[in-house]
Design a protein around this motif. Structure first.
Motif, mmCIF file in Angstrom:
data_model
loop_
_atom_site.group_PDB
_atom_site.id
_atom_site.type_symbol
_atom_site.label_atom_id
_atom_site.label_comp_id
_atom_site.label_asym_id
_atom_site.label_seq_id
_atom_site.Cartn_x
_atom_site.Cartn_y
_atom_site.Cartn_z
ATOM 1 N N ILE A 14 29.615 -23.236 -59.920
ATOM 2 C CA ILE A 14 30.912 -23.900 -60.090
ATOM 3 C C ILE A 14 32.038 -22.875 -60.148
ATOM 4 C CG2 ILE A 14 32.315 -25.259 -61.693
ATOM 5 C CD1 ILE A 14 29.751 -26.818 -62.387
ATOM 6 N N LEU A 15 31.848 -21.814 -60.940
ATOM 7 C CA LEU A 15 32.880 -20.782 -61.053
ATOM 8 C C LEU A 15 33.102 -20.072 -59.721
ATOM 9 C CD1 LEU A 15 32.067 -19.179 -64.528
ATOM 10 C CD2 LEU A 15 34.034 -20.616 -63.944
ATOM 11 N N SER A 16 32.019 -19.811 -58.985
ATOM 12 C CA SER A 16 32.143 -19.103 -57.709
ATOM 13 C C SER A 16 32.794 -19.980 -56.648
ATOM 14 C CB SER A 16 30.765 -18.633 -57.236
ATOM 15 O OG SER A 16 30.195 -17.725 -58.159
ATOM 16 N N ALA A 17 32.378 -21.266 -56.584
ATOM 17 C CA ALA A 17 32.990 -22.177 -55.621
ATOM 18 C C ALA A 17 34.452 -22.419 -55.963
ATOM 19 C CB ALA A 17 32.224 -23.502 -55.591
ATOM 20 N N ALA A 18 34.748 -22.537 -57.265
ATOM 21 C CA ALA A 18 36.141 -22.680 -57.683
ATOM 22 C C ALA A 18 36.932 -21.427 -57.324
ATOM 23 C CB ALA A 18 36.220 -22.944 -59.180
ATOM 24 N N GLY A 160 24.581 -9.420 -53.420
ATOM 25 C CA GLY A 160 23.959 -10.734 -53.319
ATOM 26 C C GLY A 160 24.668 -11.811 -54.107
ATOM 27 N N ILE A 161 24.033 -12.981 -54.182
ATOM 28 C CA ILE A 161 24.638 -14.135 -54.835
ATOM 29 C C ILE A 161 24.643 -13.984 -56.356
ATOM 30 C CG2 ILE A 161 24.364 -16.610 -55.273
ATOM 31 C CD1 ILE A 161 25.597 -16.025 -52.601
ATOM 32 N N SER A 162 23.463 -13.918 -56.973
ATOM 33 C CA SER A 162 23.407 -13.908 -58.441
ATOM 34 C C SER A 162 23.856 -12.580 -59.038
ATOM 35 C CB SER A 162 21.992 -14.248 -58.918
ATOM 36 O OG SER A 162 21.057 -13.296 -58.429
ATOM 37 N N ASP A 163 23.497 -11.459 -58.399
ATOM 38 C CA ASP A 163 23.834 -10.146 -58.954
ATOM 39 C C ASP A 163 25.218 -9.652 -58.547
ATOM 40 O OD1 ASP A 163 21.389 -9.969 -60.208
ATOM 41 O OD2 ASP A 163 20.416 -8.995 -58.499
ATOM 42 N N ALA A 168 30.410 -11.412 -60.738
ATOM 43 C CA ALA A 168 31.838 -11.087 -60.696
ATOM 44 C C ALA A 168 32.683 -12.279 -61.110
ATOM 45 C CB ALA A 168 32.226 -10.627 -59.284
ATOM 46 N N ASN A 169 32.331 -13.463 -60.599
ATOM 47 C CA ASN A 169 33.113 -14.654 -60.922
ATOM 48 C C ASN A 169 32.979 -15.076 -62.379
ATOM 49 O OD1 ASN A 169 34.607 -15.992 -58.563
ATOM 50 N ND2 ASN A 169 32.658 -15.414 -57.617
ATOM 51 N N ARG A 170 31.853 -14.751 -63.012
ATOM 52 C CA ARG A 170 31.672 -15.080 -64.428
ATOM 53 C C ARG A 170 32.712 -14.364 -65.292
ATOM 54 N NH1 ARG A 170 27.253 -17.395 -66.751
ATOM 55 N NH2 ARG A 170 25.616 -18.127 -65.346
ATOM 56 N N TYR A 171 33.194 -13.218 -64.836
ATOM 57 C CA TYR A 171 34.220 -12.490 -65.579
ATOM 58 C C TYR A 171 35.623 -12.789 -65.039
ATOM 59 C CZ TYR A 171 30.374 -9.782 -67.556
ATOM 60 O OH TYR A 171 29.225 -9.406 -68.221
ATOM 61 N N LEU A 172 35.760 -12.811 -63.710
ATOM 62 C CA LEU A 172 37.084 -12.954 -63.112
ATOM 63 C C LEU A 172 37.707 -14.320 -63.364
ATOM 64 C CD1 LEU A 172 36.659 -11.163 -59.646
ATOM 65 C CD2 LEU A 172 37.627 -10.265 -61.760
ATOM 66 N N MET A 173 36.924 -15.401 -63.222
ATOM 67 C CA MET A 173 37.504 -16.743 -63.367
ATOM 68 C C MET A 173 37.952 -17.040 -64.796
ATOM 69 S SD MET A 173 37.885 -17.901 -60.465
ATOM 70 C CE MET A 173 38.378 -19.557 -60.937
ATOM 71 N N PRO A 174 37.124 -16.788 -65.840
ATOM 72 C CA PRO A 174 37.636 -17.000 -67.206
ATOM 73 C C PRO A 174 38.852 -16.129 -67.509
ATOM 74 C CG PRO A 174 35.240 -16.857 -67.228
ATOM 75 C CD PRO A 174 35.677 -16.455 -65.858
ATOM 76 N N VAL A 310 45.301 -10.723 -57.979
ATOM 77 C CA VAL A 310 44.193 -9.915 -57.444
ATOM 78 C C VAL A 310 42.864 -10.621 -57.686
ATOM 79 C CG1 VAL A 310 42.886 -7.774 -57.706
ATOM 80 C CG2 VAL A 310 45.380 -7.699 -57.640
ATOM 81 N N PHE A 311 42.640 -11.095 -58.917
ATOM 82 C CA PHE A 311 41.394 -11.782 -59.255
ATOM 83 C C PHE A 311 41.177 -12.977 -58.318
ATOM 84 C CE2 PHE A 311 41.545 -10.533 -64.056
ATOM 85 C CZ PHE A 311 41.309 -9.221 -63.694
ATOM 86 N N ALA A 312 42.212 -13.811 -58.197
ATOM 87 C CA ALA A 312 42.085 -15.025 -57.393
ATOM 88 C C ALA A 312 41.874 -14.694 -55.920
ATOM 89 C CB ALA A 312 43.337 -15.891 -57.561
#
Length: 445
Positions: A14-18, A160-163, A168-174, A310-312
């Motif tokens: 969800i975070l990555s697709a968002a 890759g996807i999970s690593d 990256a998105n787990r940190y960047l999106m929040p 930059v994050f977005a």
């Protein structure tokens, strides 16, 4: 057991697709488009079109990706073997390659502005229009920052996807949401800030025009990143227990929230300091620095804002590069690192003329457009609506109705009536709306 070629969790997807959807469309394009199209009326129409039309097409791309479990090209080969439909996947991969080549140029500008903020180029009394023109016209500066942006993108996607992408998105999106919220609170406490809130949230329905409606519809497509196969690619890494409807709903509302926060950061500040909301594409790079200079700690706050951008921008770039890489390695993860470097460097090289389109190559035009503007028009005005139309027809009409309904029920507890409503919207309303946008873009209406 999850592998590097699959999502390790539902929230990661969800975070990555968002993140793919929330890019320059939400933070850069939405504010200036709303500012030039009536503010609140545009936002209301954008909200309705995102929910009623763009989201159904996004769910259709989820169906294609998860049902096939393949990349953007092989997904169509799996679901419609022996047909011409894989060309829609090829078109999406091509679009991502070209889109990232000039998207990385804008990403480079954003990185450059972060440096400007920390090195003192952004200060009270500076001529921000001249600074912006000098930034985009500098040949070596444009290429260097474009290269840095691509290097950051390659470094994440090669893992890759999970690593890589998911981590990256787990940190960047929040971080993006938290920083945006803090900036919105600061902006809302400025004198006369409520004038900006009124501009964004109190619609005057007398300002509704056909052009405003069509522009809002186009923004809804752009905002959810549909029509370039990124959602097909990301959904291919999902298992059958994943609820596509709830994920689509979460991604949509996250995108709308960021668009709203962008408006609440920008418009109250613009009105507070007497600027015009209809400044156009230069709003972030020309008007906002001047706005921030009127605030205490303005340089630091502007640097934080540009870090948000930059994050977005990076989270969208990840999905574009991944779409191309997935189609090339075809599930052979042993090739990921080498192919990511090769393709990433190729995208960088192809993007160099776009980076120079505002300086030494500004006189080189095609059909009256610089190469940067030509690529932009070709992708956002032609390929994206055409591909979105093809996806809605493919899932809505070419695929067996019972097969589509059965697959969309997997992992979902959404009522059957909602799934039927989605499919009928995809079959009838979405194609008509996309055709209207396409015709308007080409000047037919």
């Amino acid at each position: 057991m999850k592998t590097p070629a699959s999502w390790s969790s539902k929230i990661g997807f969800i975070l990555s697709a968002a993140g793919s959807a929330i890019g320059l469309g939400a933070i850069w394009k939405f504010p200036y488009t709303a500012g030039t199209n009536g503010g609140a009326v545009f936002f209301l129409l954008f909200l309705l079109f995102t929910i009623l039309i763009a989201m159904p097409v996004q769910l259709a791309e989820f169906y294609i990706g998860r049902k096939s479990g393949k990349n953007a090209i092989d997904s169509f080969k799996t679901l419609a073997p022996g047909t011409l439909w894989p060309w829609i996947g090829r078109l999406g991969v091509f679009a991502c390659f070209i889109l990232l080549s000039f998207y990385s140029v804008v990403g480079g500008w954003v990185l450059n502005y972060v440096v400007h903020a920390f090195t003192g180029a952004i200060h009270t009394g500076a001529d921000f229009k001249e600074l912006f023109n000098a930034t985009i016209a500098s040949p070596w500066g444009s290429i260097a920052y474009q290269g840095l942006f691509m290097l950051m993108t390659i470094w994440v996607v090669k893992s890759g996807i999970s690593d890589g992408i998911e981590k990256a998105n787990r940190y960047l999106m929040p971080a993006l949401f938290i920083l945006f919220l803090l900036l919105a609170i600061r902006s809302l406490t400025l004198p006369n800030a409520m004038a900006g809130v009124t501009f964004l949230l109190k619609p005057d329905l007398s300002e509704v025009t056909s052009q405003t409606m069509l522009t809002a519809l186009g923004q809804a497509f752009f905002a959810l990143s549909i029509g370039v196969s990124t959602m097909i690619t990301y959904a291919a890494y999902l298992d059958r227990e994943h609820d596509l409807f709830r994920s689509g709903n979460s991604i949509m509302w996250m995108n709308l929230l960021v668009s709203l926060l962008a408006g609440l950061v920008i418009f109250p500040a613009v009105f507070a300091f007497g600027f015009q909301p209809s400044e156009g594409p230069g709003l972030i790079f020309v008007v906002l620095p001047a706005v921030f200079m009127h605030m205490p700690f303005g340089t630091l706050l502007f640097a934080v804002f540009m870090l948000l951008v930059v994050f977005a921008t990076l989270t969208s770039a990840f999905s574009m590069l991944e779409t191309v890489i997935a189609a090339i390695i075809r599930e052979d993860e042993s090739k990921r690192t080498s192919r990511t470097w090769v393709i990433g460097i190729a995208i960088f090289i192809v993007g160099i003329p776009s980076a120079l389109s505002f300086g030494v190559l500004s006189d080189m035009t095609f059909f009256g457009k610089t190469l940067f503007d030509l690529w932009d028009f070709m992708i956002t005005a032609l390929i994206m609506p055409f591909s979105a139309l093809a996806v809605s027809i493919f899932v809505g009409w070419v695929q067996q109705r019972a097969t589509v309904l059965e697959h969309m029920r997997e992992g979902s507890d959404v009522p059957q009536a909602i799934i039927l409503l989605w499919l009928n919207t995809l079959r009838w309303l979405a194609p008509l709306a996309i055709l209207l946008v396409f015709a308007n873009t080409l000047g037919w209406i």
